[in-house]
Design a protein around this motif. Sequence first.
Motif, PDB file in Angstrom:
ATOM      1  N   GLU A  24       0.824  -1.200   0.000  1.00  0.00           N
ATOM      2  CA  GLU A  24       0.000   0.000   0.000  1.00  0.00           C
ATOM      3  C   GLU A  24       0.864   1.258   0.000  1.00  0.00           C
ATOM      4  OE1 GLU A  24      -3.740   0.697   2.595  1.00  0.00           O
ATOM      5  OE2 GLU A  24      -3.420  -1.453   2.526  1.00  0.00           O
TER       6      GLU A  24
ATOM      7  N   ASN B 297       1.295   4.493  -2.649  1.00  0.00           N
ATOM      8  CA  ASN B 297       1.362   5.911  -2.268  1.00  0.00           C
ATOM      9  C   ASN B 297       2.620   6.554  -2.852  1.00  0.00           C
ATOM     10  OD1 ASN B 297      -0.900   5.493  -0.702  1.00  0.00           O
ATOM     11  ND2 ASN B 297       0.261   5.145   1.168  1.00  0.00           N
TER      12      ASN B 297
ATOM     13  N   VAL C 293     -11.133  24.511  -3.913  1.00  0.00           N
ATOM     14  CA  VAL C 293     -11.456  23.099  -4.002  1.00  0.00           C
ATOM     15  C   VAL C 293     -11.766  22.746  -5.447  1.00  0.00           C
ATOM     16  CG1 VAL C 293     -13.008  21.290  -3.229  1.00  0.00           C
ATOM     17  CG2 VAL C 293     -12.324  23.097  -1.669  1.00  0.00           C
TER      18      VAL C 293
ATOM     19  N   ARG D 122     -11.911   7.613  -4.774  1.00  0.00           N
ATOM     20  CA  ARG D 122     -10.952   6.687  -4.177  1.00  0.00           C
ATOM     21  C   ARG D 122     -11.351   5.250  -4.491  1.00  0.00           C
ATOM     22  NH1 ARG D 122      -6.342   8.765  -1.199  1.00  0.00           N
ATOM     23  NH2 ARG D 122      -6.562  10.908  -1.770  1.00  0.00           N
TER      24      ARG D 122
ATOM     25  N   TYR E 249      -5.803  15.445  -4.956  1.00  0.00           N
ATOM     26  CA  TYR E 249      -5.917  15.925  -3.577  1.00  0.00           C
ATOM     27  C   TYR E 249      -7.155  16.797  -3.380  1.00  0.00           C
ATOM     28  CZ  TYR E 249      -1.154  14.273  -3.330  1.00  0.00           C
ATOM     29  OH  TYR E 249      -0.051  13.488  -3.377  1.00  0.00           O
ATOM     30  N   GLY E 250      -7.645  17.380  -4.480  1.00  0.00           N
ATOM     31  CA  GLY E 250      -8.888  18.150  -4.389  1.00  0.00           C
ATOM     32  C   GLY E 250      -8.709  19.556  -3.885  1.00  0.00           C
ATOM     33  N   GLN E 251      -7.500  19.943  -3.519  1.00  0.00           N
ATOM     34  CA  GLN E 251      -7.325  21.250  -2.896  1.00  0.00           C
ATOM     35  C   GLN E 251      -6.063  21.924  -3.420  1.00  0.00           C
ATOM     36  OE1 GLN E 251      -4.533  21.861  -0.507  1.00  0.00           O
ATOM     37  NE2 GLN E 251      -5.568  21.903   1.447  1.00  0.00           N
TER      38      GLN E 251
ATOM     39  N   SER F  77      -0.619  10.266   3.019  1.00  0.00           N
ATOM     40  CA  SER F  77      -0.982   8.854   2.958  1.00  0.00           C
ATOM     41  C   SER F  77       0.038   7.988   3.691  1.00  0.00           C
ATOM     42  CB  SER F  77      -1.123   8.412   1.502  1.00  0.00           C
ATOM     43  OG  SER F  77      -0.003   8.814   0.763  1.00  0.00           O
TER      44      SER F  77
ATOM     45  N   GLU G  85      -4.856  21.299   5.776  1.00  0.00           N
ATOM     46  CA  GLU G  85      -4.314  19.957   5.961  1.00  0.00           C
ATOM     47  C   GLU G  85      -5.374  19.050   6.584  1.00  0.00           C
ATOM     48  OE1 GLU G  85      -2.453  22.686   7.058  1.00  0.00           O
ATOM     49  OE2 GLU G  85      -1.228  22.698   5.246  1.00  0.00           O
TER      50      GLU G  85
ATOM     51  N   LEU H 183      -7.568  17.478   3.988  1.00  0.00           N
ATOM     52  CA  LEU H 183      -6.863  16.433   3.247  1.00  0.00           C
ATOM     53  C   LEU H 183      -6.689  15.176   4.083  1.00  0.00           C
ATOM     54  CD1 LEU H 183      -4.106  18.558   1.476  1.00  0.00           C
ATOM     55  CD2 LEU H 183      -6.031  17.394   0.419  1.00  0.00           C
TER      56      LEU H 183
ATOM     57  N   ASN I  83      -9.958  13.326   4.145  1.00  0.00           N
ATOM     58  CA  ASN I  83     -10.175  12.723   2.834  1.00  0.00           C
ATOM     59  C   ASN I  83      -9.294  11.482   2.644  1.00  0.00           C
ATOM     60  OD1 ASN I  83      -9.609  12.236  -0.006  1.00  0.00           O
ATOM     61  ND2 ASN I  83     -10.818  14.068  -0.413  1.00  0.00           N
ATOM     62  N   GLN I  84      -8.007  11.636   2.938  1.00  0.00           N
ATOM     63  CA  GLN I  84      -7.077  10.537   2.669  1.00  0.00           C
ATOM     64  C   GLN I  84      -7.248   9.391   3.665  1.00  0.00           C
ATOM     65  OE1 GLN I  84      -3.166  12.319   2.201  1.00  0.00           O
ATOM     66  NE2 GLN I  84      -3.986  13.790   0.733  1.00  0.00           N
TER      67      GLN I  84
ATOM     68  N   GLY J 267     -10.113   7.487   2.465  1.00  0.00           N
ATOM     69  CA  GLY J 267      -9.706   6.797   1.241  1.00  0.00           C
ATOM     70  C   GLY J 267      -8.909   5.538   1.535  1.00  0.00           C
ATOM     71  N   LEU J 268      -8.161   5.568   2.621  1.00  0.00           N
ATOM     72  CA  LEU J 268      -7.352   4.408   2.992  1.00  0.00           C
ATOM     73  C   LEU J 268      -8.162   3.399   3.795  1.00  0.00           C
ATOM     74  CD1 LEU J 268      -4.088   6.269   4.012  1.00  0.00           C
ATOM     75  CD2 LEU J 268      -4.308   4.629   2.154  1.00  0.00           C
TER      76      LEU J 268
ATOM     77  N   GLU K  60     -15.528  20.974   2.283  1.00  0.00           N
ATOM     78  CA  GLU K  60     -15.331  20.938   0.829  1.00  0.00           C
ATOM     79  C   GLU K  60     -14.096  20.131   0.456  1.00  0.00           C
ATOM     80  OE1 GLU K  60     -15.631  24.395  -1.849  1.00  0.00           O
ATOM     81  OE2 GLU K  60     -16.223  25.440  -0.028  1.00  0.00           O
ATOM     82  N   ILE K  61     -12.997  20.406   1.165  1.00  0.00           N
ATOM     83  CA  ILE K  61     -11.745  19.725   0.840  1.00  0.00           C
ATOM     84  C   ILE K  61     -11.858  18.240   1.151  1.00  0.00           C
ATOM     85  CG2 ILE K  61      -9.291  19.546   1.406  1.00  0.00           C
ATOM     86  CD1 ILE K  61      -9.357  22.541   2.041  1.00  0.00           C
TER      87      ILE K  61
END
Lengths: 302, 410
Positions: A6, A10, A130, A137, A221-223, B244, B266, B269, B272-273, B276-277, B296-297
């Motif tokens: 994994e 990354n 954004v 994902r 990352y979206g940002q 990640s 941060e 993120l 989000n991450q 995602g994991l 939003e982020i």
Amino acid sequence: MSQVLEQLLNALVIGSFYALVALGYSMVYGIIRLINFAHGDLYMLGAFFGYSALLLLGKTFLGTGVTGILAAMLTAMALTGGLGVLVERIAYRPLRGSPRIILLITALGMSLFLENAVMVFKPWGASFRVYPVTLGRAGFDLFGVHIGYAHLAIFAMALFLMAGLHLFVEKSVWGKAMRAVAFDREAAQLMGINANRMISMGFFLGSIMAAAAGVMAGLYYGQINFLMGFLVGLKAFTASVLGGIGNLPGAMLGGMLLGVLEVFGTSAVGGQWKDVFAFGALILILVFKPTGLLGERTAGRM
Amino acid sequence: MVTSRNLRRFASLCLALSLVVLAGCSSAPPAQQSSGQSGGTQSQSGGTQTQSGSSSAPAASEGDILIGAVLPITGGSAKMGQDMQNSIQMAFDEINAQGGVLGRKLKLEVQDDACDPQSAVAAANKIVSMNVVAVISGYCSGAFLPTEPIYHNAGIGVVVPAANAVSLTEQGYEEINLINATNRDQARTAADYIVNQWNAQKVALIHDNSAFALELAELTREFLQGRAEVVAFEAITPGEKDFSAVLTSLKGKGPDAIYFTGYYAEGGLIINQARGLGITARIMVGDGANDPTLVEIAGAENAEGVAITTSPGAFDFTGSNEWVPRYREKYGEPGPYSVHAYDAANVVAEAIKQAGTTDRAAVAKAIRGINIEGISGPISFTETGNRKDGYFIVLEVKDGEFTVVQRAPR
């Protein structure tokens, strides 16, 4: 075991971004021996152009699907490429004959200028933006490892771009001319090669690679924000030195290597050591093999 | 061929030009007044007065009372600085429309600290050298801390709208006053919520190595002692986008709850991450991450259920019911510290009124003794400059909106 795999995934994504940006550093250095510190900001600009393009194109028939994303990416690459050429034309070309330290300082000034210009530009501004679309994902599980489609898409896209650039530089007439200018500018000019045009082309190619990375980073990352290029710029510079600055396959290798180094360094000893690994590697390579992993001692870069 | 001397001259010209452009960019709103004094170029003194609705001239006229503000106008926290500047300007405009203070108008003088200690010290020195009566400053604790002695030596009263590190008032300066409760209150609130509401056994703490976030994470660890196990205490780099690696190794430790103490860019993120994991732990963020952009982020579905410890902000004030629309009309959506900055401006105005003079020491004294009803509730300060009865609340993201789930007792 699955965690190692994994982490490797990354690392490939991070490495792809570093490698694409590192290509620009290497190419520009290869041709005019300039470390273009504004290059990280071209990555940032690419992300912002992609952002605006997606917003605008999303309203047309292209939508925000794969076609829309590709169209936005191409738009961002074209605009950033043009801007890269413009930066060279107004900031570096008039100073080409001057001592290298002056070029370096100009590059730093250019970097600050681009950042602040994006910050005061109204539709973009200082706050975090954004992305209108983000790569999901979603993915599939293989031997207990979650493999995201986005990971694969980014890695594949990066490979595609790098292969294309490699072929262009190695096989095409233009690439040959660029290499000739990099090898010996005056001799190349004597043979009828327009050196200025070749240098512009180097900046253009480097910029479109950075822009592609910027758009993909935005999607992934979206940002985005106006300072996002700084750290990536430093890391990509490290990557290109790692692989041998001026050497294109070296830049790709360096980028990937740096991604792996960072990710496994982080998982081994903790997040606060991430940058120590990256820049520690830079120092080590400068001490023990200053030309970088794939760098040769003689000319013939590119 | 051009001689190298000519080239050098040209190069320095280019550099100087780019610096001028930069200076113009980086301090666009605040540079106006100062450039007027030094007889600056025309290009600099034109425009950007749109921020101030007052009829003030570029140069400091005799009649106006100058109030300084040192805020992050550039850099990663530029948005917060802009939000706060808007609020202060709004408060001053309202006060001026009602005849001002002591029959004079309030005038705002903004300097940029970029959330950076060095710039902050330079900005504070500049503000102090101007004829300001009081100062509103402090978003990033790390940048504000080194400026405290400067204000102390000048005897200028300071109202801090947002920064809330414990160390800020531990210096014992009688000029520094916090509108917020401190990090210690926040850490206690966070630890209690994680243990009592979520029944978490294993907690992971993530900070971004900034003075503020590190302190909050450390205090939280103290408050968690003996109640839950801290399985990870990790740092990330602000400005970085990929966490990640940290999160994947975190996943192996199986925390029930994650508390991130840094800022929203941060934070979004990380949420989000982490999702995602496949990390299913409850996630909580500190007040630096209190901004709708966080959702939003992170993506609305990822952010669902995320908790936020925060000072009671624009989202939970009885007084803000009519304040928020008033703000929105002028500047759009308020930020998390807009209310605090507005209150800070009113505290300063009221203190000058009560002091009956623009003498710095008298005003500083009046600020410490203030007792007014702000949008954020009654405002008065303890002997050390903390807010009396300050407290933190907990929000949770429900259907993409920040919803108050815990109001601490007053």
